[in-house]
Design a protein around this motif. Sequence first.
Motif, mmCIF file in Angstrom:
data_model
loop_
_atom_site.group_PDB
_atom_site.id
_atom_site.type_symbol
_atom_site.label_atom_id
_atom_site.label_comp_id
_atom_site.label_asym_id
_atom_site.label_seq_id
_atom_site.Cartn_x
_atom_site.Cartn_y
_atom_site.Cartn_z
ATOM 1 N N LEU A 8 0.886 -1.115 0.264
ATOM 2 C CA LEU A 8 0.031 0.012 -0.041
ATOM 3 C C LEU A 8 0.888 1.296 -0.009
ATOM 4 C CD1 LEU A 8 -2.629 -0.969 2.523
ATOM 5 C CD2 LEU A 8 -2.942 -0.673 0.010
ATOM 6 N N ARG A 9 2.161 1.045 0.378
ATOM 7 C CA ARG A 9 2.932 2.409 0.549
ATOM 8 C C ARG A 9 2.490 3.315 1.321
ATOM 9 N NH1 ARG A 9 5.625 4.547 -4.651
ATOM 10 N NH2 ARG A 9 6.634 5.481 -3.198
ATOM 11 N N VAL A 10 2.330 3.324 2.456
ATOM 12 C CA VAL A 10 1.499 4.239 3.476
ATOM 13 C C VAL A 10 2.402 5.294 3.716
ATOM 14 C CG1 VAL A 10 0.460 4.414 5.552
ATOM 15 C CG2 VAL A 10 0.096 2.567 4.210
ATOM 16 N N SER A 11 1.834 6.426 3.619
ATOM 17 C CA SER A 11 2.796 7.744 4.067
ATOM 18 C C SER A 11 3.300 7.708 5.354
ATOM 19 C CB SER A 11 1.833 9.026 3.706
ATOM 20 O OG SER A 11 2.641 10.311 4.171
ATOM 21 N N ASN A 12 4.595 8.171 5.648
ATOM 22 C CA ASN A 12 4.962 8.268 6.811
ATOM 23 C C ASN A 12 4.819 9.479 7.530
ATOM 24 O OD1 ASN A 12 6.572 5.646 6.776
ATOM 25 N ND2 ASN A 12 7.955 6.639 5.567
ATOM 26 N N HIS A 13 4.125 10.663 6.878
ATOM 27 C CA HIS A 13 3.855 12.012 7.343
ATOM 28 C C HIS A 13 3.001 11.773 8.533
ATOM 29 C CE1 HIS A 13 2.337 15.999 7.546
ATOM 30 N NE2 HIS A 13 3.103 16.151 6.760
ATOM 31 N N PRO A 14 3.279 12.235 9.771
ATOM 32 C CA PRO A 14 2.467 11.980 10.952
ATOM 33 C C PRO A 14 1.175 12.233 10.712
ATOM 34 C CG PRO A 14 4.578 13.582 11.147
ATOM 35 C CD PRO A 14 4.473 13.231 9.851
ATOM 36 N N ARG A 15 0.670 13.329 9.792
ATOM 37 C CA ARG A 15 -0.901 13.570 9.583
ATOM 38 C C ARG A 15 -1.568 12.605 8.421
ATOM 39 N NH1 ARG A 15 -1.633 19.800 10.087
ATOM 40 N NH2 ARG A 15 -3.923 18.958 10.014
ATOM 41 N N ARG A 16 -0.751 11.956 7.733
ATOM 42 C CA ARG A 16 -1.288 11.109 6.769
ATOM 43 C C ARG A 16 -1.061 9.486 6.748
ATOM 44 N NH1 ARG A 16 0.961 15.314 2.035
ATOM 45 N NH2 ARG A 16 -0.056 17.131 2.942
ATOM 46 N N ARG A 17 -0.805 9.012 7.971
ATOM 47 C CA ARG A 17 -0.429 7.888 8.215
ATOM 48 C C ARG A 17 -1.824 6.936 7.775
ATOM 49 N NH1 ARG A 17 3.594 8.026 13.305
ATOM 50 N NH2 ARG A 17 5.392 8.716 12.192
ATOM 51 N N ASN A 18 -2.776 7.373 7.503
ATOM 52 C CA ASN A 18 -3.999 6.657 7.147
ATOM 53 C C ASN A 18 -4.085 6.695 5.547
ATOM 54 O OD1 ASN A 18 -4.681 9.371 6.823
ATOM 55 N ND2 ASN A 18 -6.876 8.810 7.148
ATOM 56 N N THR A 19 -3.235 7.126 5.089
ATOM 57 C CA THR A 19 -3.221 7.551 3.471
ATOM 58 C C THR A 19 -2.060 6.750 2.607
ATOM 59 O OG1 THR A 19 -4.226 9.771 3.961
ATOM 60 C CG2 THR A 19 -3.374 9.443 1.825
ATOM 61 N N SER A 20 -2.279 6.255 1.341
ATOM 62 C CA SER A 20 -1.479 5.657 0.494
ATOM 63 C C SER A 20 -0.844 6.505 -0.292
ATOM 64 C CB SER A 20 -1.951 4.514 -0.180
ATOM 65 O OG SER A 20 -1.233 4.132 -1.319
ATOM 66 N N LEU A 21 0.492 6.295 -0.816
ATOM 67 C CA LEU A 21 1.152 7.127 -1.635
ATOM 68 C C LEU A 21 0.756 6.981 -3.088
ATOM 69 C CD1 LEU A 21 4.795 7.215 0.085
ATOM 70 C CD2 LEU A 21 2.878 9.099 0.223
ATOM 71 N N LEU A 22 0.294 5.776 -3.323
ATOM 72 C CA LEU A 22 0.165 5.071 -4.639
ATOM 73 C C LEU A 22 -1.163 6.140 -5.388
ATOM 74 C CD1 LEU A 22 -0.119 1.312 -4.006
ATOM 75 C CD2 LEU A 22 1.591 2.603 -5.185
ATOM 76 N N ASP A 23 -0.831 6.602 -6.727
ATOM 77 C CA ASP A 23 -1.786 7.169 -7.434
ATOM 78 C C ASP A 23 -2.786 6.283 -8.258
ATOM 79 O OD1 ASP A 23 -3.216 8.979 -8.980
ATOM 80 O OD2 ASP A 23 -1.523 9.804 -9.870
ATOM 81 N N LEU A 24 -4.043 6.251 -7.799
ATOM 82 C CA LEU A 24 -4.958 5.259 -8.488
ATOM 83 C C LEU A 24 -5.367 5.850 -9.647
ATOM 84 C CD1 LEU A 24 -4.333 3.370 -6.039
ATOM 85 C CD2 LEU A 24 -6.750 2.884 -6.026
ATOM 86 N N THR A 25 -5.401 7.034 -10.150
ATOM 87 C CA THR A 25 -5.571 7.767 -11.236
ATOM 88 C C THR A 25 -4.702 7.098 -12.435
ATOM 89 O OG1 THR A 25 -4.228 9.722 -10.885
ATOM 90 C CG2 THR A 25 -6.585 9.785 -10.112
ATOM 91 N N THR A 26 -3.290 6.734 -12.120
ATOM 92 C CA THR A 26 -2.727 6.074 -13.223
ATOM 93 C C THR A 26 -3.255 4.719 -13.702
ATOM 94 O OG1 THR A 26 -1.214 5.310 -11.529
ATOM 95 C CG2 THR A 26 -0.879 7.584 -12.583
ATOM 96 N N SER A 27 -2.326 4.132 -14.592
ATOM 97 C CA SER A 27 -2.675 2.966 -14.888
ATOM 98 C C SER A 27 -2.376 1.785 -14.021
ATOM 99 C CB SER A 27 -1.983 2.556 -16.324
ATOM 100 O OG SER A 27 -0.684 2.441 -16.260
ATOM 101 N N LEU A 28 -2.910 0.683 -14.307
ATOM 102 C CA LEU A 28 -2.642 -0.628 -13.299
ATOM 103 C C LEU A 28 -1.171 -0.898 -13.531
ATOM 104 C CD1 LEU A 28 -3.498 -2.532 -11.220
ATOM 105 C CD2 LEU A 28 -4.210 -3.934 -13.156
ATOM 106 N N ALA A 29 -0.405 -0.637 -14.731
ATOM 107 C CA ALA A 29 0.914 -1.061 -14.984
ATOM 108 C C ALA A 29 1.870 -0.174 -14.257
ATOM 109 C CB ALA A 29 1.324 -1.083 -16.587
ATOM 110 N N GLU A 30 1.566 1.174 -14.207
ATOM 111 C CA GLU A 30 2.202 2.260 -13.375
ATOM 112 C C GLU A 30 1.996 1.802 -11.863
ATOM 113 O OE1 GLU A 30 2.158 6.281 -15.508
ATOM 114 O OE2 GLU A 30 0.281 5.341 -15.719
#
Length: 371
Positions: free
Chosen positions: A294-316
């Motif tokens: 999931l590549r979860v963010s390490n930012h203290p206020r974003r640890r419930n958020t993934s760094l992945l961009d699901l608007t890009t293609s599945l291959a990306e």
Amino acid sequence: MSLPHTRILRQWDRVWHHARAVPTLELCYLRKDSDYKAICGVNGIDSAVMQSLDLSSCHSSQPSKGEYPSQSICGPSSFPLKRDLNGHNIHLQFQEDSASSQQNLEKEHQLLRALVAVSQDTPLLCKGAIDSWPCVRPNHPRNWQTVDNWMSLSDRIVTVECGSYMNSSFSRKSLNWSEFLHYLVECEREEEISSYEKKEQDNYVNAGSQTRLDKNTRMYLAQQDITALFPELLCDLRAPLQIKEESIYERLLWIGPNHTVSPLHRDPLDNLFCQIRSAKRFVFVKASHRDPRLRVSNHPRRRNTSLLDLTTSLAEIEHASPGFKDLPCYSTIVCPGDVLFIPRNYWHFVEAINTDFSCSVSYMFDLSRAL
């Protein structure tokens, strides 16, 4: 209520095309003789979940010619149901007279609440569950579908998000409601041009309006407490599925143009997401919060958020996070009148996908206290 399919952009290399459908219920009413017969279409719900409804007093019934074989079952509140043996439809017998309309609605919501309760760890889409709300009904004088009703609201300061939440350029700004509404209407106009008159759209963008179409500068009124911001709109809403008021923690308002996105994230509370205007796409990912894919963010206020961009293609996405494609994914589209149950801590991504600006209300609640 459905939307023109021509307005929904189909991108076959995106993650949602490869995802399973979110379990869905849809009630449609048929008149036959003097009765109302409600047929609840059930798609994608695990058979074990269906069996968890009380079947102790079931008895077989002979089908009429041309009908599916079915059996009578009792729901959790002992109201009469009939379920097809193939598991795809539930039939409720409703009365037709107007005096019984409130009782019919209560029966419908009993069924929906029961299925939410037994599917508490699974997203569940309830089609048309809030069609009766004033803000959804297109012929109601207080509906939220017409821009004029939004313009009639008194001006006030609102805070909006600017750009992508995970982008370093992300910011928040305050502006008048009238300014933001004008921005939304302009975005609608540009989206219409982009969809149907590409040549004119190019000319319009070249004239200096490109910032509105740029997703990195797009403005979004997100997760605002509607009770504090627009208290006069509360009379147009109801407790979805008639859940108990004491179980509701927040009513969050979401208003934004096409392509506004909430990145892949999870919430600490259960959510009944009510779509009021336009349409949104959801993608759910079933994974623990510690799953490295999931590549979860390490930012203290974003640890419930993934760094992945699901608007890009599945291959990306797979290139950025090898093994992501092996995670169970579910997808659905919510339209005006729909309610989507989102279990707490379930990863989900949201994107507005229609040319009209979108409006939604999230009821953040505690399922254990709601039923």
